[in-house]
Design an enzyme around this catalytic site. Structure first.
Site, PDB file in Angstrom:
ATOM      1  N   TRP A 114       0.837  -1.214   0.000  1.00 15.31           N
ATOM      2  CA  TRP A 114       0.000   0.000   0.000  1.00 15.31           C
ATOM      3  C   TRP A 114       0.856   1.242   0.000  1.00 15.31           C
ATOM      4  O   TRP A 114       0.571   2.219  -0.703  1.00 15.31           O
ATOM      5  CB  TRP A 114      -0.996  -0.020   1.171  1.00 15.31           C
ATOM      6  CG  TRP A 114      -1.849  -1.244   1.120  1.00 15.31           C
ATOM      7  CD1 TRP A 114      -1.853  -2.282   2.014  1.00 15.31           C
ATOM      8  CD2 TRP A 114      -2.773  -1.603   0.087  1.00 15.31           C
ATOM      9  NE1 TRP A 114      -2.732  -3.242   1.594  1.00 15.31           N
ATOM     10  CE2 TRP A 114      -3.306  -2.852   0.429  1.00 15.31           C
ATOM     11  CE3 TRP A 114      -3.201  -0.982  -1.083  1.00 15.31           C
ATOM     12  CZ2 TRP A 114      -4.258  -3.508  -0.360  1.00 15.31           C
ATOM     13  CZ3 TRP A 114      -4.145  -1.631  -1.884  1.00 15.31           C
ATOM     14  CH2 TRP A 114      -4.653  -2.871  -1.509  1.00 15.31           C
ATOM     15  N   ASP A 137      -1.589   7.053   6.412  1.00 12.61           N
ATOM     16  CA  ASP A 137      -2.602   6.088   5.986  1.00 12.61           C
ATOM     17  C   ASP A 137      -2.874   5.174   7.175  1.00 12.61           C
ATOM     18  O   ASP A 137      -2.061   4.330   7.518  1.00 12.61           O
ATOM     19  CB  ASP A 137      -2.069   5.288   4.785  1.00 12.61           C
ATOM     20  CG  ASP A 137      -3.016   4.162   4.359  1.00 12.61           C
ATOM     21  OD1 ASP A 137      -4.078   3.992   4.992  1.00 12.61           O
ATOM     22  OD2 ASP A 137      -2.681   3.449   3.391  1.00 12.61           O
ATOM     23  N   LYS A 144     -12.135  -1.840   7.420  1.00 13.97           N
ATOM     24  CA  LYS A 144     -11.486  -2.741   8.376  1.00 13.97           C
ATOM     25  C   LYS A 144     -12.025  -2.482   9.777  1.00 13.97           C
ATOM     26  O   LYS A 144     -12.760  -3.286  10.319  1.00 13.97           O
ATOM     27  CB  LYS A 144      -9.975  -2.592   8.311  1.00 13.97           C
ATOM     28  CG  LYS A 144      -9.435  -3.131   6.971  1.00 13.97           C
ATOM     29  CD  LYS A 144      -8.273  -2.369   6.497  1.00 13.97           C
ATOM     30  CE  LYS A 144      -7.989  -2.503   5.036  1.00 13.97           C
ATOM     31  NZ  LYS A 144      -8.118  -3.804   4.415  1.00 13.97           N
TER      32      LYS A 144
HETATM   33  C1  PLP Z   1      -3.067   0.110   4.786  1.00 13.23           C
HETATM   34  C2  PLP Z   1      -3.939   0.132   3.576  1.00 13.23           C
HETATM   35  N1  PLP Z   1      -3.952   1.224   2.789  1.00 13.23           N
HETATM   36  C3  PLP Z   1      -4.720   1.291   1.681  1.00 13.23           C
HETATM   37  C4  PLP Z   1      -5.515   0.237   1.306  1.00 13.23           C
HETATM   38  C5  PLP Z   1      -6.349   0.349   0.047  1.00 13.23           C
HETATM   39  O1  PLP Z   1      -7.647   0.625   0.410  1.00 13.23           O
HETATM   40  P1  PLP Z   1      -8.841   0.707  -0.663  1.00 13.23           P
HETATM   41  O2  PLP Z   1      -9.060  -0.672  -1.151  1.00 13.23           O
HETATM   42  O3  PLP Z   1      -9.954   1.265   0.153  1.00 13.23           O
HETATM   43  O4  PLP Z   1      -8.423   1.625  -1.752  1.00 13.23           O
HETATM   44  C6  PLP Z   1      -5.559  -0.914   2.090  1.00 13.23           C
HETATM   45  C7  PLP Z   1      -6.420  -2.055   1.715  1.00 13.23           C
HETATM   46  O5  PLP Z   1      -6.380  -3.112   2.264  1.00 13.23           O
HETATM   47  C8  PLP Z   1      -4.742  -0.963   3.251  1.00 13.23           C
HETATM   48  O6  PLP Z   1      -4.745  -2.051   4.023  1.00 13.23           O
END
Ligand code: PLP
Length: 360
Positions: free
Chosen positions: A102, A169, A193
């Protein structure tokens, strides 16, 4: 039907109270006799939901006055682009830590807009630790960090002292513990989550950033438009926001984020103790960086992998398969997961050990 223990990494377990309240609102929203899904977001009932959602975020995190809470769409992934689109000029530089897929995606997006300095990375070790003791230069436009690495099971337990605006994030550990919001210029988190169903991302932004856009942009990418319109510039994801509000009410009723921290630390300690005790399993990351949200572990003997998965399934443990880039198992212990489910997993690990010893 017997209880299923839900260890899914996301979308993930939600409090039963939040699910029940959401079902009720789908049938009869706020006494209107209509479904939440079929009324205007401009009606006073939904306006109230939006207001309550903003306020409960502020209350739970003790958000200072000079911050704005927003509920946007496009998931955390859209934030990866929206942040540099709003704040990183072509000749400016932003600092990122690379602690997983991510974070890497956030870096990739930022590179489309300006200069990116990766200040620290654990990529060479398959992201199995959180880099520390790196220097954050003072000439950065901002510094970006991922608080919890959902796939690898690592978590920042101490944020660095940051001389520039810090953007975090927090998708996979939001509301899992108290934080000092004033340390951050911006926090964002996909809901699916710890907060609610997929479809909404929460943003907490210090107000001065709303004046700092570096380029012209499409309206939907502009944070100040969303802030000035109370997250209602366009039709918001009403169901996801409603259900998130119910989850946050549950957090509040349980005693808030301090109570969540206690609950989460107990669950994590219980599971890590078994991983460290049971010779058939081992953890995959640096002990001091272990996540309280996503516990990653493997079978000491890779040939045992499938047999343990079968036993887990038989014992109603769901969502334990590790991500393909780590393998093995991943137990996600988000806020709503009860200790009882962790105990069921630990009992299954013990049962597996006994059955293997008996077969030896
Ligand atoms: C730490 C983290 N950031 C970003 C994301 C991406 O999120 P999204 O699918 O809502 O774009 C995730 C998805 O699991 C994540 O765990």
């Amino acid at each position: 039907m017997s209880k299923i223990h839900n260890f899914s990494a996301g979308p993930a377990i939600l409090p039963q109270e939040a699910i029940d309240a959401s079902i009720e609102a789908i049938k009869n929203f706020s006494g209107t006799g209509l479904s939440l899904l079929e009324v205007s977001h401009r009606g006073k009932e939904f306006e109230q939901v939006m207001e309550d959602a903003r306020n409960i975020v502020k209350e739970l995190y003790n958000v200072p006055e000079n911050y704005t809470v927003m509920f946007l769409q496009g998931g955390a992934s859209t934030q990866f682009a929206m942040i540099p689109h709003n704040f990183l000029g072509k000749d400016e530089k932003a600092g990122y830590t690379n602690t997983g897929v991510w974070a890497s995606r956030a870096i990739k997006e930022a590179k489309e807009y300006g200069n990116v300095e990766v200040l620290a990375s654990s990529e060479a070790e398959n992201f199995n630790y959180i880099p520390k003791n790196y220097t954050i230069p003072t000439d950065l436009k901002y510094f970006h960090i991922t608080s919890n690495n959902t796939i690898y099971g690592t978590q920042v337990h101490e944020y660095p002292d940051c001389p520039v605006d810090m953007i975090c994030d927090m998708s996979s550990d939001v509301f899992s513990r108290p934080i000092d919001v004033s340390k951050f210029a911006m926090i964002y988190a996909g809901a699916q989550k710890n907060m609610g169903p997929a479809g909404v991302v929460m943003v907490i932004m210090r107000n001065d950033l709303l004046e700092k856009m570096v380029r012209k942009m499409p309206t939907m990418f502009n944070y100040s438009i969303h802030a000035n319109n109370g997250s209602m510039y366009n039709t918001p994801p009403v169901f996801a926001i409603y259900c998130s509000l119910q989850t946050l009410k549950w957090v509040k009723n349980m005693g808030g984020v301090a109570a969540m921290e206690k609950r989460n630390s107990e669950k994590a300690a219980t599971l890590y103790a078994e991983i460290d005790r049971n010779p058939l399993f081992k953890g995959t990351c640096a002990v001091e960086d272990r996540s309280w949200m996503n516990v990653t572990f493997v079978a000491t003997n890779p040939e045992h992998q499938d047999a343990f998965m079968s036993l887990a399934k038989k014992n109603n443990l769901s969502g334990l398969k590790g991500h393909r880039s780590v393998g093995g198992f991943r137990a996600s212990l988000y806020n709503a997961l009860p200790l009882e489910s962790v105990n069921a997993l630990v009992d299954t690990m013990k049962e597996f050990e006994s059955s293997m010893t008996a077969n030896a």
